[in-house]
Design a protein around this motif. Structure first.
Motif, mmCIF file in Angstrom:
data_model
loop_
_atom_site.group_PDB
_atom_site.id
_atom_site.type_symbol
_atom_site.label_atom_id
_atom_site.label_comp_id
_atom_site.label_asym_id
_atom_site.label_seq_id
_atom_site.Cartn_x
_atom_site.Cartn_y
_atom_site.Cartn_z
ATOM 1 N N SER A 87 -22.229 -14.250 -20.721
ATOM 2 C CA SER A 87 -22.371 -14.554 -21.976
ATOM 3 C C SER A 87 -22.045 -15.951 -22.653
ATOM 4 O O SER A 87 -21.551 -16.837 -21.694
ATOM 5 N N LEU A 260 -36.112 -14.596 -17.171
ATOM 6 C CA LEU A 260 -35.284 -14.379 -18.437
ATOM 7 C C LEU A 260 -35.966 -15.574 -19.501
ATOM 8 O O LEU A 260 -36.277 -16.605 -19.208
ATOM 9 N N PRO A 263 -32.625 -18.470 -24.178
ATOM 10 C CA PRO A 263 -31.391 -17.727 -24.897
ATOM 11 C C PRO A 263 -31.383 -18.353 -26.271
ATOM 12 O O PRO A 263 -30.815 -17.745 -27.274
ATOM 13 N N ALA A 266 -33.665 -16.391 -28.319
ATOM 14 C CA ALA A 266 -33.192 -15.106 -28.574
ATOM 15 C C ALA A 266 -32.103 -15.667 -30.084
ATOM 16 O O ALA A 266 -32.278 -14.602 -30.882
ATOM 17 N N VAL A 282 -24.345 -14.722 -27.442
ATOM 18 C CA VAL A 282 -25.455 -14.120 -26.593
ATOM 19 C C VAL A 282 -24.974 -13.441 -25.344
ATOM 20 O O VAL A 282 -24.362 -14.255 -24.444
ATOM 21 N N PHE A 284 -25.791 -11.639 -21.863
ATOM 22 C CA PHE A 284 -27.011 -11.692 -21.148
ATOM 23 C C PHE A 284 -27.220 -10.288 -20.488
ATOM 24 O O PHE A 284 -26.242 -9.453 -20.369
ATOM 25 N N HIS A 294 -32.149 -6.518 -21.989
ATOM 26 C CA HIS A 294 -32.071 -7.165 -23.313
ATOM 27 C C HIS A 294 -30.973 -8.273 -23.238
ATOM 28 O O HIS A 294 -30.133 -8.062 -22.662
ATOM 29 N N TYR A 295 -31.223 -9.107 -24.163
ATOM 30 C CA TYR A 295 -30.205 -9.990 -24.661
ATOM 31 C C TYR A 295 -29.527 -9.309 -25.758
ATOM 32 O O TYR A 295 -30.144 -8.563 -26.944
ATOM 33 N N VAL A 297 -27.432 -10.087 -28.725
ATOM 34 C CA VAL A 297 -26.832 -11.069 -29.784
ATOM 35 C C VAL A 297 -26.049 -10.780 -30.639
ATOM 36 O O VAL A 297 -26.278 -9.641 -31.340
ATOM 37 N N ALA A 317 -35.533 -9.602 -23.087
ATOM 38 C CA ALA A 317 -34.982 -10.547 -22.282
ATOM 39 C C ALA A 317 -36.109 -11.252 -21.643
ATOM 40 O O ALA A 317 -35.902 -12.771 -21.352
#
Length: 396
Positions: A87, A260, A263, A266, A282, A284, A294-295, A297, A317
């Motif tokens: 993360s 991916l 980030p 996202a 975030v 991972f 998915h991310y 968040v 993601a």
């Protein structure tokens, strides 16, 4: 009063005495450990600041934007090629970005402590500090205190055991009220009969300070029980809500690192979609309490109370498209609210000082309870009750 009513009242008093005696005896030593280790944890931010050996933050003009999360992620992967990013945390109090990594998802799932971090300056992207996985370079003082306080280094079994001790603590408090409440009504509040025996003086101090800290002890005990259930509660959420949410993606391939999306994208997508929230981190794809696709968040509110309530948002993601905000179940909301109540870290330094003082008083109450048990008279030690109530006249 009828004989039946007197008999019923006597049985209730005997039951309360039995519960208070044995719940106190079983939990007191563990509660002493929890209270002692909890003292530095109340002030952990301040202690961390004193012991922190990281490089200082850069001095920049007000309003300087943060570096891209993509940049710190790329730098982290270059520093530790082949490792997995767990993360990325963006601090809203200090200008820092934390990247958490492990050798692999499998290693992290097997041992949540097998994780290390890199601290970046949020404005310049410079590395300020790195840590090794938990315990590899020796435990810090706060790590030792937290592990003893949370699970006695025994993982989930230790968490559940300490949760059971907290329940016994609550039982001891409630039964103590039932035992000593009627008796204390016959004395002025705050009376300590220092002229009588030493044990009686300690008994009065024990009762008085127990009453003074009653509300706080119940709150800390109840929130402690909830905190110790965090692992099974998150597991329940994963097996119910998260599983149902991910059911449509069952069987689809999990994205590889090279697939991916950004980030930072996202993070920005969620920040734009929820401007009333603060975006904090975030996670991972692949996290045990997250999603393989998915991310996740995490956001929180901006008000004093809502800043303790975290809400996850799913971002695809691969594409970086926002999927949905996730409504947290009530039991995880209760867990989120219990944490600041448990450590008193939602009201600044004044509240922390109050928490420390109340913790010290509780340590005295627990210690005096042990003294009262071991300082019983020989006759009391032979008694089946072994913990008789003091008479109104003060005889033991």
């Amino acid at each position: 009063m009828s004989e039946r009513a007197i008999s019923r009242k006597a049985r209730a008093a005997a039951l309360a005495l039995f519960v208070h005696k044995w719940s106190s005896l079983i939990c007191t030593l563990f509660l002493l450990l929890i209270c002692i280790t909890g003292l530095p944890l109340v002030l952990r931010d301040e202690i961390d600041g004193l012991l922190d050996d990281a490089l200082p933050y850069a001095r920049v003009a007000e309003g300087t934007p943060n570096v891209s999360l993509d940049r710190v992620v790329e730098a982290s992967r270059k520093m530790y090629p082949g490792e997995t990013i767990i993360s990325v945390f963006v601090d809203d109090d200090e200008p820092k970005i934390m990247v958490f990594m492990a050798s692999s998802w499998e290693a992290f799932k097997a041992n949540r402590r097998a994780i290390h971090s890199i601290r970046f300056d949020a404005h310049t992207g410079d590395v300020l500090k790195q840590t090794k996985p938990f315990g590899e370079d020796g435990l810090t003082f706060l790590q030792l205190m937290l592990s003893l306080h949370r699970d006695l280094f025994a993982g989930l079994a230790g968490e559940l055991f300490l949760g059971a001790m907290a329940l016994l603590f609550i039982a001891a408090i409630v039964s103590g009220i039932a035992i000593y409440g009627p008796f204390m009504r016959k004395l002025d509040f705050g009376t300590v009969r220092a002229a009588r025996s030493r044990r009686l003086k300690w008994l009065d101090l024990h009762n008085l300070l127990g009453v003074v800290t009653l509300g706080w002890a119940l709150v800390v005990g109840a929130t402690g029980v909830i905190n110790e259930l965090s692992t099974p509660l998150f597991a329940l959420w994963q097996q119910t809500d998260v599983r149902a949410m991910l059911a449509p993606l069952q069987g689809k391939p999990v994205p590889q690192t090279s697939e991916l999306s950004s980030p930072q994208t996202a993070y920005d997508t969620v920040k734009a979609a929820f401007p009333e929230m603060t975006t904090t981190s975030v996670v991972f794809p692949g996290a045990p309490f997250g999603s393989p696709h998915h991310y996740v968040v995490w956001t929180k509110g901006k008000e004093p109370l809502t800043s303790r309530l975290f809400s996850p948002v799913l971002v695809d993601a691969r594409s970086g498209a926002l999927i949905s905000a996730v409504t947290m179940p009530w039991y995880l909301r209760a867990l989120e609210l219990s944490r600041p109540l448990h450590f008193g870290d939602y009201g600044g330094m004044p509240l922390k000082i109050i928490w420390v003082l109340l913790d010290l008083v509780t340590i005295f109450v627990l210690g005096s309870g042990l003294y009262l048990w071991f300082a019983r008279s020989p006759a009391a030690k032979l008694s089946p009750a072994a913990m008789p109530l003091p008479s109104p006249g003060g005889a033991e």
